[in-house]
Every structure is written in C-alpha cells, then in structure tokens.
Scaffold this active site. Structure first.
Site, PDB file in Angstrom:
ATOM      1  CG  ASP A 311     -22.469 -14.047   1.962  1.00 42.12           C
ATOM      2  OD1 ASP A 311     -21.888 -14.726   2.813  1.00 42.12           O
ATOM      3  OD2 ASP A 311     -22.763 -14.443   0.836  1.00 42.12           O
ATOM      4  CD  GLU A 352     -32.083 -19.695  -2.420  1.00 39.30           C
ATOM      5  OE1 GLU A 352     -31.692 -20.202  -3.507  1.00 39.30           O
ATOM      6  OE2 GLU A 352     -31.321 -19.073  -1.669  1.00 39.30           O
ATOM      7  CB  THR A 381     -29.758 -11.666 -11.702  1.00 39.82           C
ATOM      8  OG1 THR A 381     -30.588 -10.497 -11.601  1.00 39.82           O
ATOM      9  CG2 THR A 381     -29.931 -12.295 -13.065  1.00 39.82           C
ATOM     10  CD  GLU A 383     -27.368  -5.416 -10.131  1.00 46.02           C
ATOM     11  OE1 GLU A 383     -27.516  -4.316  -9.579  1.00 46.02           O
ATOM     12  OE2 GLU A 383     -26.334  -6.100 -10.048  1.00 46.02           O
ATOM     13  CB  THR A 384     -33.678  -8.904 -11.366  1.00 41.02           C
ATOM     14  OG1 THR A 384     -33.377 -10.298 -11.230  1.00 41.02           O
ATOM     15  CG2 THR A 384     -33.019  -8.373 -12.625  1.00 41.02           C
ATOM     16  CB  SER A 387     -36.543 -16.207 -10.586  1.00 40.23           C
ATOM     17  OG  SER A 387     -37.167 -16.786  -9.458  1.00 40.23           O
ATOM     18  CE  LYS A 399     -38.666 -18.611  -6.690  1.00 41.47           C
ATOM     19  NZ  LYS A 399     -38.512 -19.115  -8.072  1.00 41.47           N
ATOM     20  CG  ASP A 526     -18.849 -12.399  -3.967  1.00 46.08           C
ATOM     21  OD1 ASP A 526     -19.607 -11.432  -3.778  1.00 46.08           O
ATOM     22  OD2 ASP A 526     -19.128 -13.565  -3.658  1.00 46.08           O
TER      23      ASP A 526
HETATM   24  N1  LIG Z   1     -34.515 -18.104  -6.736  1.00 44.65           N
HETATM   25  C1  LIG Z   1     -34.979 -16.908  -6.403  1.00 44.65           C
HETATM   26  N2  LIG Z   1     -35.956 -16.352  -7.088  1.00 44.65           N
HETATM   27  C2  LIG Z   1     -36.427 -15.135  -6.764  1.00 44.65           C
HETATM   28  N3  LIG Z   1     -35.968 -14.400  -5.782  1.00 44.65           N
HETATM   29  C3  LIG Z   1     -34.963 -14.890  -5.048  1.00 44.65           C
HETATM   30  C4  LIG Z   1     -34.418 -16.164  -5.324  1.00 44.65           C
HETATM   31  N4  LIG Z   1     -33.418 -16.375  -4.454  1.00 44.65           N
HETATM   32  C5  LIG Z   1     -33.364 -15.302  -3.681  1.00 44.65           C
HETATM   33  N5  LIG Z   1     -34.290 -14.390  -4.029  1.00 44.65           N
HETATM   34  C6  LIG Z   1     -34.512 -13.081  -3.423  1.00 44.65           C
HETATM   35  O1  LIG Z   1     -33.401 -12.240  -3.712  1.00 44.65           O
HETATM   36  C7  LIG Z   1     -32.794 -11.776  -2.538  1.00 44.65           C
HETATM   37  C8  LIG Z   1     -31.313 -11.644  -2.727  1.00 44.65           C
HETATM   38  O2  LIG Z   1     -30.739 -12.905  -2.922  1.00 44.65           O
HETATM   39  P1  LIG Z   1     -29.172 -13.077  -2.865  1.00 44.65           P
HETATM   40  O3  LIG Z   1     -28.859 -14.513  -3.018  1.00 44.65           O
HETATM   41  O4  LIG Z   1     -28.536 -12.104  -3.740  1.00 44.65           O
HETATM   42  O5  LIG Z   1     -28.847 -12.582  -1.434  1.00 44.65           O
HETATM   43  P2  LIG Z   1     -29.054 -13.366  -0.100  1.00 44.65           P
HETATM   44  O6  LIG Z   1     -28.717 -14.775  -0.359  1.00 44.65           O
HETATM   45  O7  LIG Z   1     -30.391 -13.064   0.470  1.00 44.65           O
HETATM   46  O8  LIG Z   1     -28.051 -12.681   0.838  1.00 44.65           O
HETATM   47  P3  LIG Z   1     -26.532 -12.980   1.010  1.00 44.65           P
HETATM   48  O9  LIG Z   1     -25.885 -11.850   0.318  1.00 44.65           O
HETATM   49  O10 LIG Z   1     -26.427 -12.949   2.469  1.00 44.65           O
HETATM   50  O11 LIG Z   1     -26.206 -14.314   0.425  1.00 44.65           O
HETATM   51  C9  LIG Z   1     -33.196 -12.789  -1.474  1.00 44.65           C
HETATM   52  O12 LIG Z   1     -33.203 -12.236  -0.204  1.00 44.65           O
HETATM   53  C10 LIG Z   1     -34.597 -13.165  -1.919  1.00 44.65           C
HETATM   54  O13 LIG Z   1     -35.530 -12.193  -1.486  1.00 44.65           O
HETATM   55 MG   LIG Z   2     -26.623 -15.321  -1.636  1.00 43.38          MG
END
Ligand SMILES: Nc1ncnc2c1ncn2[C@@H]1O[C@H](COP(=O)(O)OP(=O)(O)OP(=O)(O)O)[C@@H](O)[C@H]1O
Ligand SMILES: [Mg+2]
Ligand SMILES: [K+]
Length: 684
Positions: A311, A352, A381, A383-384, A387, A399, A526
């Site tokens: 990832d 974040e 999440t 999935e969504t 937040s 956001k 995972d």
């Molecule tokens: N705290 C948050 N609130 C809202 N949206 C978020 C937040 N953190 C991440 N995101 C959004 O959700 C997406 C998916 O996050 P997720 O952590 O599932 O994957 P990722 O960290 O981007 O990728 P990876 O699978 O490489 O870890 C991010 O790319 C970002 O756009």
């Molecule tokens: Mg991630």
C-alpha cells in the site's frame, strides 16, 4: 547494485560456546537409528557403518582377509565421522533457534492478572487461568497477562521483551493499534483488555514453538528434493551391488567394505547431510531480521514470489501525512476553509485529522468552546473515505477524498466549483493527498496533506524488478496522486481509489494467472487478503486478526521488510540448489577418481582413465571417503549463512550457480582427493 540485505540485522551472538557444545552433544544423540532414518541418505551411511563394523570383527564373512582388519576399522571410523558431521550441521542450525527460544521463554512467566468480573469488581487471578473473552485491567507497571484487544483506554507499552525495541509504543482502543501481546509491559496509563486467546495459543507460545523448531515440518520443496536424493541413493545401491558379480567375473576381489566405501562416495551425502541445516538456517535468518515466520514453507514461498502488493501510505511513503496548507475554491476565503477543516477534524483521531487540527490552531484559528455539544461524530472509514461532524445547529461539516465528496455533493444537489479540479490536480501532481472540505452542500476548499516517499524506495523497487518481481501499489488515494507516487517510487502498477476488498481481488487475479503473491498489512480488513496471499506479512503493531491470518509477523512493524524476506527466501532456495549441484557434481567426479584406481591393478586397459595416479587402490578409497566426510563441515558455513545473493533474474542465477557450484563440484574432489592421498601416502 548492492544488496541491503544484512544492513538492519540485529546483532545476536550466532555461535556461542554453548551452542557449539550443545550441538556436539546432540550430534551423538542423533545417531540413534530411530531418529536417523528421517534422513534417508545418512541412514544408508549409518547402516553401511554397522556392516563395516561387523566386517572389522568378522572379516572373512564379508569378503575381507585378516590383513584388512585395520582398513575395515578405518573405514568404519570415517563413516562414523561422516554421519556425525551431518548430525552436527543439523544440530548447530537447531541450536541457534533453541537459544532464542530460551530467551523468549524467560519472558513467558506466570503473572497475576486483574480480572474484571461482570459486576465490575476486580479479582486477582493467575494469568494461566484466563480464558478467551475475559476482561482484565492493566495499569502502569503491570505485565499484560495475555494477548488481547484494548476495549477501553490508551497506554504506552514497552514491547521490548518481544520486539527487542526499547522505545514504548502507544496502543489504544479502536482502530488498527488496539492489540496487545501477553508478556509486554504497561508503562503509563491504564487499559481494559479483552483476552483473545486461550492459554498455550498465545503469540509468544507460537513464537517459541516456531523458533524451537517444534513446528518445523519439511517444506514441499524439501520433500521433493529428499525424494530425488533417495532415488539417487537407491540407484547407486543397485549399481554398487551389480559391481560385485561383475568384478568377480573378471577375477577382481572386492570386499563388502570397499563396496560400501564406494557406495557412500557415490550417494549424495553432502546435500543429504546439509539439507535440513539449510532450511533451519534460512528460517533463522528471517528470525534474526525480527520477522517471525510460522513455517519454513512460508519462507520458501517468499523466495518464489512473482508479484508483490504494497500500500502507499506508510509503506512506500512515510505515512505521517501531515496537513501542509488549506486552499480555498469557488470564491471562498482561506479563513473559511481553514475553520471548517478544523471543525471537521475536531473529533478525527487519525494522524491526518490531528495534523489538520494542529496546523489550523497554529494559524490562530479558534472554535467556540461549546461547538461539540450535541454534535454527532462521523468517523473516517476506508469504505466511506469521509469524516466530519453534524453540528447541533444542523450544520453538516465533512472532509474527504475527491471522488467521494463529488458523489456526496451530487446527492445533496450541490454544485462543484469550477476551480476545484485544478487545485486537486496541483496537490496530486506533488504526490500529496487532497481532502475536500464541505459545509452543508457547498465545497469550500482543499486540504493539502503532504507525504514523502521513503528514501531509497526507487533502489529497492529496482532490485525487485531485477529479481523478476512485479510490484503493485494499492491505495485508497486518488488516481493522480497514486500515479505521481507510483512513478516517483518506480512501482510497476498501481490501483487507486481502492476499497479494502480490492486487495483480495488483486491477489486472486494474480494467483489465477499462476503467480505467487506477497503482501503486507496491519488492519483487520487486511486479514482476508493476508490469508489469501501466498506470503502474508503482518505488522506486529497491527490487529490480532491480521497477525493470525498472516504467515509471518514483522516485530519491527516495517512494511518494507517484505523485500528482505523475499531476498532471504530466494537465498534459501538458491543455497539449497547450489549445494545440491555441488554435491551431485562431486559424486560424479569421485566415481572417476576411485573406480580406475580399484580396477587398474587387474584391468590394465582401465589405466588410461586413471588420470589422478593415486598412490594405491586402498589409499584411493580412503582419500575419497575422507574427502567425502570433511566436505560436510567445510560447507556448513555456506549452509548456515546462505550463498552470496545478488538480485538478478532466475535464469541468470541458474547459469551462474551451475558455473560456480557445478564446475566447482566437479573439480574440488580431484584436487581434494589428490591432496589427501599425498598426505596419507607420506604417513603410511
Ligand atoms: N481522516 C480522514 N478523513 C477523511 N478522509 C480521509 C481521512 N484520511 C484519509 N482520507 C481519505 O480517504 C482516502 C483513503 O484513505 P485510506 O487510509 O484508506 O487509504 P490511503 O491511506 O490513501 O492509501 P493506502 O491504502 O496506501 O494506505 C485517502 O486517500 C483520503 O482521500
Ligand atoms: Mg491507509
Ligand atoms: K557422497
């Protein structure tokens, strides 16, 4: 291109006096035929030794004369030493694991646990009495009595007993950092832990069993090779047995002792003696990298990997995605987007979210004290991918990722500002993650989350490509960011905007194409993919579910370590291949060294083959047999350390190894046997 293989290796004393002494003792214990038969090639040598022993006591029954008693005794002794050397190789490899297991066992001591009863009262019980489902209280200074998940609270935990890493880690309820391991120590605060395993099945138990080798079974590759070695042995037994009537026919007298000596020279004793040591040492190398492999099969599978899934965040990049800027769109003000970015993150505990709060506060933005009163929290999440908060006054603040926010705005009947695309693109082209900020159905602007690619990633992916491994980055981030990072890091393929279940689909797709797949992961979501992958490396910091599904756990929780694991697996397979080649080439060469010497006395026509000109037929046999014995300990260091490894394609490797170990294996006996013969003939 240099390999970074041993860079991070923890320096553990590999060859202490105790380990060597213990191995010497165990090599005698392993002489027991009931244990010996598990190594069929060496078992044949042991049986041969018993026959030559009988031939020493009753020479005439075995085609010898009384003059040859000394010779028979000498052969018996050399055979005895041969078996002992092979046993020593195995015992030495096992010894290192045992020493490690002893250290772990010291960690696993009985402790008292504060069991929380259903009425809320606390009862002190022994840790061994805990059952799955029990809830215990762990406070600062307590040893966590069993593996479990934190259901309440947050604590700093010292995991050094298991990981060797002295810096404490923060564990908290909910999310991917909620699992705790029995035997580790709470440094500060207090947590409630729900026990997830019964006595005897804990992570520590599994680790001990693994390093002790109690669980070590022959891998499929090892079984296949053993079958080949046994077949070769049977063929040579038949060859040597037919030699007897043939020799008789041409009036050459060959004693049973000589036939057995010849047999032992010809059967693959070198690889037969080193085979299990190679496997055990391979697993041991993985362990010294602080990776616990649940089976030898997993380590070998790592050596055969075709595809690797990684990832982005936290594996290829550092993963502490920090807010770097707030960019307004659609005519909104920077203060506005900053304020609502902050509001949307007030209850967002992801790194974040916390970094957004930090940056906004640093910029001097303040929120009313009662803003959270009666607010509903919408947690992030995967999935969504959004937040935020639903405030008491009805204001909706969100956001999230560009694609999800667009969907959301469409649903709400809102408008997407024209300049949003451009700003999102700018951030993505920098490899950053854009988070779009929304108030009700209005897009206010974008948060720029900055992330950095770990140094040296490009080099590492280059190595992987040189090994013939395809890398696929699977990320939840948007396609443009994904593309930027993928290009910068040099991965072969990427999948953006992926949901957790996409990982398992990618694995299945690759496996359906006949490829072996490795992946790393740490979250509960995972777990299915980790189980589906041929090599699943879970992070020790991750959830119990992930650790249970995976066939390897990295105690340092470094996702890039999969690269080293693959290298070690390849090295294990190569070492086994190289020493097998060497062993068989050796045996072929010995055949040409001894046979002319034995036969040339009576069959002058064979003399042309006698290129080695050994001092006498008896010395030829003794020299060959001595060489056959001492080559085992000479090769023990290679078996334990593994052959030198350089990332290159399978074909190039094969050619290189055939050259070094095949040719070397053919030449070595001629040189070695000649030398030994010179020494013997000068003594007698
Ligand atoms: N705290 C948050 N609130 C809202 N949206 C978020 C937040 N953190 C991440 N995101 C959004 O959700 C997406 C998916 O996050 P997720 O952590 O599932 O994957 P990722 O960290 O981007 O990728 P990876 O699978 O490489 O870890 C991010 O790319 C970002 O756009
Ligand atoms: Mg991630
Ligand atoms: K041999």
């Amino acid at each position: 291109m240099e390999v970074t293989l041993y860079e991070k290796k923890k320096e553990i004393k590999t060859m202490s006096r105790e380990i060597v002494l213990g191995a010497i003792k165990n090599s005698f214990l392993k002489l027991n035929p009931l244990k010996m038969y598990k190594n069929p090639v060496m078992f044949v040598v042991e049986v041969g030794m018993f026959i030559t022993l009988l031939a020493t006591i009753f020479p005439t029954y075995f085609g010898s004369t009384y003059d040859e008693v000394g010779y028979n005794a000498l052969i018996t002794f050399i055979l005895f030493v041969t078996v002992l050397f092979a046993n020593f190789a195995e015992a030495l490899a096992e010894g290192r694991g045992k020493a490690q297991a002893d250290t772990l066992k010291k960690t696993k001591k009985e402790t008292m646990a504060k069991l929380i009863k259903s009425d809320g009262s606390i009862k002190m019980v022994k840790s061994s009495e805990l059952k799955k489902g029990d809830i215990v209280l762990c406070e600062a200074g307590d040893i966590i009595p069993a593996d479990g998940e934190i259901i309440e609270g947050l604590a700093a935990i010292d995991e050094s007993a298991i990981t060797g890493e002295s810096a404490p880690v923060i564990k908290e309820a909910g999310g991917d950092f909620s699992s705790v391991t029995g035997g580790t120590k709470v440094i500060s605060d207090s947590i409630k832990v729900q026990v997830t395993v019964d006595e005897g099945e804990s992570f520590l138990d599994r680790m001990i069993k693994m390093v002790e080798g109690a669980k070590r079974q022959k891998s499929p590759n090892e079984i296949a090779l053993t079958t080949v070695l046994v077949s070769l042995t049977i063929i040579f037994i038949i060859v040597v047995m037919t030699l007897y009537p043939m020799a008789k026919f041409v009036h050459v007298r060959i004693s049973a002792t000589t036939l057995i000596a010849l047999l032992v020279c010809l059967i693959p004793t070198t690889i037969g003696g080193l085979l299990s040591a190679i496997g055990i040492a391979g697993m041991d190398r993985v362990t010294r990298f602080n990776v616990i492999a649940m089976s030898g099969k997993a380590v070998e599978a790592a050596g055969d990997i075709d595809t690797m899934l990684l990832d982005k965040t936290g594996t290829i990049t550092f993963g502490n995605r920090l807010a770097a800027d707030f960019i307004p769109v659609g005519g909104h003000k920077k203060e506005e987007v900053t304020y609502y970015a902050l509001v949307s993150s007030l209850k967002d505990l992801t790194p974040e979210g916390r970094s957004i709060v930090d940056l906004a506060k640093k910029m001097g933005v303040k929120v009313p004290e009662d803003i959270l009163d009666g607010a509903e929290v919408i947690e992030f999440t995967a999935e969504t991918r959004m937040s935020g908060l639903n405030l008491k006054d009805g204001t909706i603040v969100r956001k999230g990722s560009y694609d999800k926010v667009k969907e959301y705005i469409k649903e709400q009947g809102g408008e997407i500002p024209e300049d949003l695309d451009k700003e999102v693109e700018k951030i993505s082209l920098l490899g950053g993650t854009p988070l779009v900020v929304v108030k009700d159905k209005e897009v206010l602007g974008v948060i720029y989350l900055k992330d950095t690619i770990k140094p040296g990633m490009k080099e590492r992916f280059k190595q992987l490509r040189a090994m013939g491994i395809k890398t696929i980055m699977v990320t939840g981030d948007n396609p443009l960011t994904a593309k930027t990072i993928a290009e910068e890091a040099g991965v072969d393929e990427f999948i953006a905007e992926s949901k957790p279940e996409d990982k398992i689909n990618v694995i299945k797709r690759e496996q359906a194409a006949g490829r072996l797949v490795a992946m790393t992961g740490d979250g509960t979501n995972d777990a299915p993919a980790l189980a589906q992958a041929d090599v699943g490396l879970a992070m020790n910091s991750g959830t119990m579910a992930a650790k249970e599904a995976a066939n390897m756990v990295d105690l340092d929780s470094d996702p890039t370590k999969i690269i080293e694991v693959v290298a070690i697996g390849k090295q294990l397979l190569m070492t086994r291949g190289a020493l097998t080649t060497f062993s068989i080439a050796n045996d072929v060469a010995k055949y040409f060294a001894i046979l002319p010497a034995i036969m040339s006395d009576t069959l002058p026509s064979i003399k042309v083959l006698d290129i080695m000109k050994l001092s006498s037929p008896t010395n030829a046999i003794l020299s060959a047999l001595i060489f056959n014995a001492i080559i085992i300990p000479i090769l023990i260091p290679i078996a334990m350390r593994g052959v030198k490894y350089r990332p290159m394609s399978a074909n190039a490797l094969l050619a290189r190894n055939l050259l070094i170990y095949g040719l070397g294996g053919l030449i070595a006996p001629f040189v070695g046997i000649k030398l030994i013969d010179l020494i013997i003939s000068s003594i007698f």
